[in-house]
Write a protein that holds these residues in place. Sequence first.
Motif, PDB file in Angstrom:
ATOM      1  N   GLN A 109       1.003  -0.975   0.373  1.00 32.88           N
ATOM      2  CA  GLN A 109       0.492   0.129  -0.359  1.00 32.88           C
ATOM      3  C   GLN A 109       1.163   1.582  -0.206  1.00 32.88           C
ATOM      4  OE1 GLN A 109      -2.710  -1.606   3.510  1.00 32.88           O
ATOM      5  NE2 GLN A 109      -3.651   0.366   2.495  1.00 32.88           N
ATOM      6  N   ARG A 110      -0.100   2.212  -0.367  1.00 35.09           N
ATOM      7  CA  ARG A 110       1.147   4.031  -1.060  1.00 35.09           C
ATOM      8  C   ARG A 110       0.315   4.559   0.830  1.00 35.09           C
ATOM      9  NH1 ARG A 110       3.856   6.308  -4.408  1.00 35.09           N
ATOM     10  NH2 ARG A 110       3.885   8.641  -4.212  1.00 35.09           N
ATOM     11  N   ILE A 111       1.582   4.692   1.750  1.00 33.82           N
ATOM     12  CA  ILE A 111       0.952   5.627   2.395  1.00 33.82           C
ATOM     13  C   ILE A 111       0.904   6.882   2.795  1.00 33.82           C
ATOM     14  CG2 ILE A 111       2.382   6.731   4.616  1.00 33.82           C
ATOM     15  CD1 ILE A 111       4.491   4.223   4.890  1.00 33.82           C
ATOM     16  N   ASP A 112       0.112   7.848   3.139  1.00 34.09           N
ATOM     17  CA  ASP A 112      -0.288   9.216   3.609  1.00 34.09           C
ATOM     18  C   ASP A 112      -0.918   9.085   4.888  1.00 34.09           C
ATOM     19  OD1 ASP A 112      -3.816   7.942   4.055  1.00 34.09           O
ATOM     20  OD2 ASP A 112      -3.454   7.714   1.851  1.00 34.09           O
ATOM     21  N   ALA A 113      -1.261  10.606   4.961  1.00 38.10           N
ATOM     22  CA  ALA A 113      -1.912  11.081   6.215  1.00 38.10           C
ATOM     23  C   ALA A 113      -2.846   9.680   6.641  1.00 38.10           C
ATOM     24  CB  ALA A 113      -2.142  12.166   6.757  1.00 38.10           C
ATOM     25  N   GLY A 114      -3.370   9.748   5.796  1.00 37.36           N
ATOM     26  CA  GLY A 114      -4.801   8.652   6.774  1.00 37.36           C
ATOM     27  C   GLY A 114      -4.169   7.216   7.085  1.00 37.36           C
ATOM     28  N   ASN A 115      -3.494   6.700   6.864  1.00 32.49           N
ATOM     29  CA  ASN A 115      -3.315   4.989   7.011  1.00 32.49           C
ATOM     30  C   ASN A 115      -1.940   4.798   7.906  1.00 32.49           C
ATOM     31  OD1 ASN A 115      -0.938   5.247   5.166  1.00 32.49           O
ATOM     32  ND2 ASN A 115      -2.742   3.958   3.671  1.00 32.49           N
ATOM     33  N   VAL A 116      -0.982   6.597   8.139  1.00 35.57           N
ATOM     34  CA  VAL A 116       0.377   6.033   8.594  1.00 35.57           C
ATOM     35  C   VAL A 116       0.659   5.590   9.199  1.00 35.57           C
ATOM     36  CG1 VAL A 116       0.672   8.458   8.920  1.00 35.57           C
ATOM     37  CG2 VAL A 116       2.674   6.895   9.015  1.00 35.57           C
ATOM     38  N   ALA A 117       0.312   6.120  10.288  1.00 32.33           N
ATOM     39  CA  ALA A 117      -0.394   5.275  11.782  1.00 32.33           C
ATOM     40  C   ALA A 117      -0.239   3.435  11.854  1.00 32.33           C
ATOM     41  CB  ALA A 117      -0.671   6.024  12.640  1.00 32.33           C
ATOM     42  N   GLU A 118      -1.449   3.136  10.619  1.00 35.34           N
ATOM     43  CA  GLU A 118      -1.735   1.723  11.203  1.00 35.34           C
ATOM     44  C   GLU A 118      -0.719   1.143   9.640  1.00 35.34           C
ATOM     45  OE1 GLU A 118      -5.440  -1.234   8.873  1.00 35.34           O
ATOM     46  OE2 GLU A 118      -5.148   1.435   8.709  1.00 35.34           O
ATOM     47  N   LEU A 119       0.014   1.546   9.042  1.00 34.50           N
ATOM     48  CA  LEU A 119       0.953   1.190   7.821  1.00 34.50           C
ATOM     49  C   LEU A 119       2.108   0.414   8.715  1.00 34.50           C
ATOM     50  CD1 LEU A 119       0.263   2.185   4.348  1.00 34.50           C
ATOM     51  CD2 LEU A 119      -1.125   0.273   6.027  1.00 34.50           C
TER      52      LEU A 119
END
Length: 256
Positions: free
Chosen positions: A107-117
């Motif tokens: 997946q590509r990291i962004d501000a919405g998923n960074v903590a989860e990834l």
Amino acid sequence: MTLTDRQLDRYARHIVLKEIGGAGQVKLARANVTVIGAGGIGCPAIQYLTAAGVGRLRLIDDDVVSLSNLQRQVLFGTGDIGRHKVEVAQQAAARLNPELILECVSQRIDAGNVAELIGDCDLVLDGCDNFATRLTVSDHCTRAHVPLVSAALGQFQGQIGTFRGWEADKPCYRCFVGDAFDADDCDTCAEQGVLGAMAGLVGSWAAMEAVRAIVGFGPDPAGKVHVLDGLTPVLRTIRIVKDPGCRACGAGVLSS
């Protein structure tokens, strides 16, 4: 945790180093590291972290292998073209060290998923290829108090820095690059070119800095950026000053 006889043999060349020893090797075995990007920097970094005995790796990259990658991304071969990079990297790492616990995220990291990834880890090694992702990762690491080793590559030059921006006297990556630019505007290898062997140097160095941060040997590198010019060749070190107005780690943020 006690090292097994097999581990003592596998990591013997580490263990005889007084700066690492058995205690340092145990720290590596317990470490949980997230690697952002399985490209030119990520490929050698993954290999050396795996070989070093890091216990758990999470690889994050949404790209697939292309023919143009093969000049510098040494985990991949011609038969891997079209496959997800993290899938190929996982298989290569398993061959290197079957004791490794490895998780792959395509997946590509962004501000919405960074903590989860990124998850709950001890260190992040970022070798991605764009400022938007780098700043997103850096801001998360600062908020979560996770050490960040950031490595970049272009043409004949490489940069490696370690950042712990939540500390009062240490800068974050945003202090280094600022935010007065379009974060998506980043020179690419396709446009500028890159010497393949430089990827090996920079990725290996980034892995060494990750091991340094986990084990704790040598002088503290946080807040310094090492710039390697392969054309000359010459190496110089830049000390980064914490920006009191930084919106990620400035005085107002840390005190709030």
